[in-house]
Every structure is written in C-alpha cells, then in structure tokens.
Design a protein around this motif. Structure first.
Motif, PDB file in Angstrom:
ATOM      1  N   THR A 101       0.812  -1.218   0.000  1.00  0.00           N
ATOM      2  CA  THR A 101       0.000   0.000   0.000  1.00  0.00           C
ATOM      3  C   THR A 101       0.848   1.272   0.000  1.00  0.00           C
ATOM      4  O   THR A 101       0.300   2.368   0.009  1.00  0.00           O
ATOM      5  N   ARG A 132      -5.622   6.289  -6.912  1.00  0.00           N
ATOM      6  CA  ARG A 132      -4.737   5.448  -6.106  1.00  0.00           C
ATOM      7  C   ARG A 132      -4.751   5.884  -4.645  1.00  0.00           C
ATOM      8  O   ARG A 132      -4.892   7.069  -4.338  1.00  0.00           O
ATOM      9  N   GLN A 133      -4.551   4.907  -3.758  1.00  0.00           N
ATOM     10  CA  GLN A 133      -4.522   5.165  -2.315  1.00  0.00           C
ATOM     11  C   GLN A 133      -3.120   5.065  -1.728  1.00  0.00           C
ATOM     12  O   GLN A 133      -2.944   5.264  -0.526  1.00  0.00           O
ATOM     13  N   GLU A 134      -2.128   4.736  -2.571  1.00  0.00           N
ATOM     14  CA  GLU A 134      -0.758   4.613  -2.076  1.00  0.00           C
ATOM     15  C   GLU A 134      -0.206   5.987  -1.700  1.00  0.00           C
ATOM     16  O   GLU A 134      -0.712   7.019  -2.142  1.00  0.00           O
ATOM     17  N   LEU A 181      -0.051  11.424  -1.588  1.00  0.00           N
ATOM     18  CA  LEU A 181      -0.915  11.885  -0.480  1.00  0.00           C
ATOM     19  C   LEU A 181      -0.434  13.197   0.077  1.00  0.00           C
ATOM     20  O   LEU A 181       0.683  13.554   0.032  1.00  0.00           O
TER      21      LEU A 181
END
Length: 181
Positions: A101, A132-134, A181
């Motif tokens: 992740t 994307r959540q990375e 992020l």
C-alpha cells in the motif's frame, strides 16, 4: 468525446488486442528500430507478466470511441522485485520497504502519435494516479527521452536514483518518485 475506461488484470486480459494495438501505434518508431527490448513481442510479454501483479490497474483513453492512449501500473508488494538493482542518490535503508500500500509502480503512459501534444498523456496520468490510495508512485524513465522526462518534471516527479531492471536488454533508467498523499 473523451472517455476513460478502467480495467483490472481480468479486464485487461479481455482487451489484450486493444492494448497491443495502442502500444504498436504509440511505439511504432521504437519498434521499427528492431532493438529486441523494444519489439512488440517483448513489450507484450512484459505486459502479460505485469497482469500477474496484485492490484494491476489499466486506464484506456477513448476519443470518439477509438482507443487512443493507455496507462497502467500496480502497487509494489512486500516481496516486490520492483526495487532490484536500484541505486539511490541518497542512502535510505527504508526507501524500498514495501507493504502493498506504500508505492504504486507506474509502468506505462502512451498516446498514439496523431493525438500527442494535446494533453491526453497528462489526463491519463491524472486519471490513473488520481484513484490510487498509495503514499507515492514511482516510474522508470530513459534519461535520453528528454520529452518524457520534461513532462514528468512538470507533473511533479523527481529523480531518486537509477536502476537496470532484470529484463533482457533493459537499459539503465532513472527512477522517479511522486508523492500521492
């Protein structure tokens, strides 16, 4: 009309012919060099191997119903070979620590030649990475490909090292990183 369609590894297998067609048109010049690494067969063999990566993600760009570009990648897993051969610019033993992740590996972005220069590559980039959540994304770029390199810099990517992947005939690439992020 612009449309994006997203495919997982199963869907990507189902549209394999479309992926190959877009690839062949987008990389016609590289394929024509007859460099074995750049051949359509070698490229599609790599694509087929990528489909085995958990979390494989493909976005295809359609213009008026015609597939015109595509981008794909996958999250780097805990036991990834994705960092094999990496030489970092700065010593950071935690850099390659993965858990599935942390890092998304962006493998390809391509647009067929008759539609380049219109922002479609950037749109594909944003469509693929926007979901994307990375924490971060990584990609390999040939440092001689000044056009692509400049584009990646404009999109916020920066160099962290160099790497020669374990693909037969692979050149040495620069490794770029982008915080997500």
């Amino acid at each position: 009309m612009i449309e994006f369609r997203r495919f997982d590894h199963i869907g990507a297998r189902e549209i394999h012919g479309t992926v190959q067609d877009v690839y062949a048109r987008a990389y016609a010049e590289a394929i024509a060099t007859r460099d074995p690494f750049e051949s359509l067969e070698a490229s599609m063999n790599r694509f087929d191997a990528y489909l085995r990566a958990p979390g494989f993600d493909l976005v295809v760009l359609y213009l008026d119903g015609e597939p015109t570009g595509q981008a794909w990648g996958w999250p780097l897993g805990k036991d990834t070979a994705g960092w094999d051969g990496l030489q970092l610019d700065e010593d950071d033993p935690e850099f390659t620590r993965e858990n599935g992740t942390r890092t998304f590996g962006l493998s390809e972005i391509m647009v067929v030649p008759e539609h380049t220069g219109r922002g479609y590559a950037g749109a594909l980039h944003d469509e693929l990475l926007g979901a994307r959540q990375e924490q971060r994304a990584t990609l390999l770029v040939d440092p001689r490909n000044e056009h692509a390199y400049e584009r990646y810099r404009r999109w916020g990517w920066y160099k962290v090292g160099v790497q020669r992947p374990d693909w037969e005939g692979a050149p040495i690439f620069d490794v770029l990183l982008l915080p997500l992020l």
